[in-house]
Write a protein that holds these residues in place. Structure first.
Motif, PDB file in Angstrom:
ATOM      1  N   ALA A   1      39.975  44.770  42.007  1.00  0.00           N
ATOM      2  CA  ALA A   1      38.946  43.892  41.134  1.00  0.00           C
ATOM      3  C   ALA A   1      39.649  43.205  39.826  1.00  0.00           C
ATOM      4  O   ALA A   1      40.782  43.792  39.369  1.00  0.00           O
ATOM      5  CB  ALA A   1      37.718  44.846  40.467  1.00  0.00           C
TER       6      ALA A   1
ATOM      7  N   PRO B   1      30.349  44.912  45.261  1.00  0.00           N
ATOM      8  CA  PRO B   1      30.851  46.558  45.444  1.00  0.00           C
ATOM      9  C   PRO B   1      29.715  47.630  45.695  1.00  0.00           C
ATOM     10  O   PRO B   1      29.707  48.619  46.111  1.00  0.00           O
ATOM     11  CB  PRO B   1      31.203  47.070  43.706  1.00  0.00           C
ATOM     12  CG  PRO B   1      30.346  45.972  42.877  1.00  0.00           C
ATOM     13  CD  PRO B   1      30.449  44.861  43.700  1.00  0.00           C
TER      14      PRO B   1
ATOM     15  N   MET C   1      31.656  47.632  38.123  1.00  0.00           N
ATOM     16  CA  MET C   1      32.196  46.684  38.876  1.00  0.00           C
ATOM     17  C   MET C   1      31.162  45.481  39.390  1.00  0.00           C
ATOM     18  O   MET C   1      31.500  44.183  39.525  1.00  0.00           O
ATOM     19  CB  MET C   1      32.820  47.286  40.154  1.00  0.00           C
ATOM     20  CG  MET C   1      34.259  47.857  39.681  1.00  0.00           C
ATOM     21  SD  MET C   1      35.167  48.173  41.097  1.00  0.00           S
ATOM     22  CE  MET C   1      34.212  49.350  42.148  1.00  0.00           C
TER      23      MET C   1
ATOM     24  N   THR D   1      33.204  41.199  36.113  1.00  0.00           N
ATOM     25  CA  THR D   1      34.057  41.665  36.927  1.00  0.00           C
ATOM     26  C   THR D   1      33.990  40.921  38.698  1.00  0.00           C
ATOM     27  O   THR D   1      32.695  40.809  38.888  1.00  0.00           O
ATOM     28  CB  THR D   1      34.113  43.281  37.315  1.00  0.00           C
ATOM     29  OG1 THR D   1      34.192  43.876  36.023  1.00  0.00           O
ATOM     30  CG2 THR D   1      34.883  43.889  38.048  1.00  0.00           C
TER      31      THR D   1
ATOM     32  N   LYS E   1      41.765  46.191  38.135  1.00  0.00           N
ATOM     33  CA  LYS E   1      40.961  47.691  38.245  1.00  0.00           C
ATOM     34  C   LYS E   1      40.879  47.908  39.684  1.00  0.00           C
ATOM     35  O   LYS E   1      40.711  47.220  40.438  1.00  0.00           O
ATOM     36  CB  LYS E   1      39.589  47.304  37.363  1.00  0.00           C
ATOM     37  CG  LYS E   1      39.535  46.994  36.050  1.00  0.00           C
ATOM     38  CD  LYS E   1      40.513  48.131  35.125  1.00  0.00           C
ATOM     39  CE  LYS E   1      39.227  49.244  34.938  1.00  0.00           C
ATOM     40  NZ  LYS E   1      39.741  50.349  34.170  1.00  0.00           N
ATOM     41  N   ARG E   2      40.631  49.223  39.676  1.00  0.00           N
ATOM     42  CA  ARG E   2      40.301  49.918  40.966  1.00  0.00           C
ATOM     43  C   ARG E   2      41.016  49.390  42.386  1.00  0.00           C
ATOM     44  O   ARG E   2      40.345  49.346  43.145  1.00  0.00           O
ATOM     45  CB  ARG E   2      38.833  49.678  41.189  1.00  0.00           C
ATOM     46  CG  ARG E   2      37.662  50.099  40.125  1.00  0.00           C
ATOM     47  CD  ARG E   2      37.838  51.532  39.726  1.00  0.00           C
ATOM     48  NE  ARG E   2      38.572  52.507  39.945  1.00  0.00           N
ATOM     49  CZ  ARG E   2      38.003  53.691  40.220  1.00  0.00           C
ATOM     50  NH1 ARG E   2      36.870  53.940  40.090  1.00  0.00           N
ATOM     51  NH2 ARG E   2      38.676  54.768  40.895  1.00  0.00           N
TER      52      ARG E   2
ATOM     53  N   LYS F   1      38.746  42.150  35.938  1.00  0.00           N
ATOM     54  CA  LYS F   1      37.703  42.500  34.901  1.00  0.00           C
ATOM     55  C   LYS F   1      38.328  41.488  33.763  1.00  0.00           C
ATOM     56  O   LYS F   1      39.323  41.568  33.446  1.00  0.00           O
ATOM     57  CB  LYS F   1      37.756  43.801  34.443  1.00  0.00           C
ATOM     58  CG  LYS F   1      36.699  43.851  33.325  1.00  0.00           C
ATOM     59  CD  LYS F   1      36.491  45.298  32.760  1.00  0.00           C
ATOM     60  CE  LYS F   1      35.476  45.375  31.577  1.00  0.00           C
ATOM     61  NZ  LYS F   1      35.546  46.685  30.978  1.00  0.00           N
TER      62      LYS F   1
ATOM     63  N   LEU G   1      34.987  41.881  42.405  1.00  0.00           N
ATOM     64  CA  LEU G   1      35.560  42.633  43.225  1.00  0.00           C
ATOM     65  C   LEU G   1      36.231  41.987  44.653  1.00  0.00           C
ATOM     66  O   LEU G   1      35.518  41.184  45.209  1.00  0.00           O
ATOM     67  CB  LEU G   1      34.789  43.742  43.645  1.00  0.00           C
ATOM     68  CG  LEU G   1      35.187  44.561  44.834  1.00  0.00           C
ATOM     69  CD1 LEU G   1      36.190  45.682  44.180  1.00  0.00           C
ATOM     70  CD2 LEU G   1      34.245  45.355  45.544  1.00  0.00           C
TER      71      LEU G   1
ATOM     72  N   MET H   1      36.104  52.751  36.752  1.00  0.00           N
ATOM     73  CA  MET H   1      34.962  51.881  36.694  1.00  0.00           C
ATOM     74  C   MET H   1      34.018  52.511  38.112  1.00  0.00           C
ATOM     75  O   MET H   1      34.620  52.572  38.834  1.00  0.00           O
ATOM     76  CB  MET H   1      35.037  50.386  36.914  1.00  0.00           C
ATOM     77  CG  MET H   1      35.743  49.565  35.824  1.00  0.00           C
ATOM     78  SD  MET H   1      36.172  47.682  36.095  1.00  0.00           S
ATOM     79  CE  MET H   1      34.534  47.151  35.826  1.00  0.00           C
TER      80      MET H   1
END
Length: 156
Positions: A65, A10, A43, A48, A77-78, A67, A50, A38
């Protein structure tokens, strides 16, 4: 449109740009105390992974992502796609990559937290079309009207 999904760090400018765009989109939609975003530095941690979606020119057009929580479940996530490519399946491809990684790691389920207000309705639809169903609160998230929780079992 040809899209490539790859595992990436990331800590690169174009990913930081997508994270900033995601934050700009989310911040007005619910109170800040009920947003759990996050950072790119978080990240980059060992728990995690990505995934970045890139178009045929190499431009980053989406992120998502995985996690891992204590090796027991994975959390999405994200998730974000550039508005110019929404509706083209980029989000599904990112979720497929996250799910494949979770399965490879032997995780039994994926979970996620997202916003609980009406502007998130399209987001709910994407997750539900990808096999996620609503569930109760998990991890250390609060149970509020501003948060919705989803899960997807990966084992029978």
């Amino acid at each position: 449109m040809a899209i490539a999904i790859t595992r990436e760090t990331p800590l690169q400018d174009d990913v930081r740009g997508l994270v900033a765009a995601l934050n700009d989109h989310l911040i007005p939609l619910s109170p800040r105390e009920f947003q759990f975003q996050m950072t790119v530095e978080q990240m980059a941690g060992p728990e995690t992974v990505l995934f970045v979606a890139r178009d045929e020119s190499g431009k980053a057009v989406g992120i998502g992502a995985l996690k891992v929580h204590d090796g027991t479940f994975g959390e999405v996530k994200r998730m974000y796609t550039d508005p110019a490519v929404r509706g083209s399946g980029v989000g599904r491809k990112l979720l497929d990559a996250i799910e494949a990684e979770a399965r490879e790691r032997g995780l039994a389920e994926l979970k996620l937290e997202t916003g609980g207000t009406p502007p998130f309705a399209d987001t709910w639809t994407v997750y539900e079309r990808c096999g996620f169903s609503r569930c109760g609160v998990f991890a250390d998230y609060p149970d509020t009207q501003y948060n919705v929780f989803y899960e997807k079992k990966l084992t029978a």
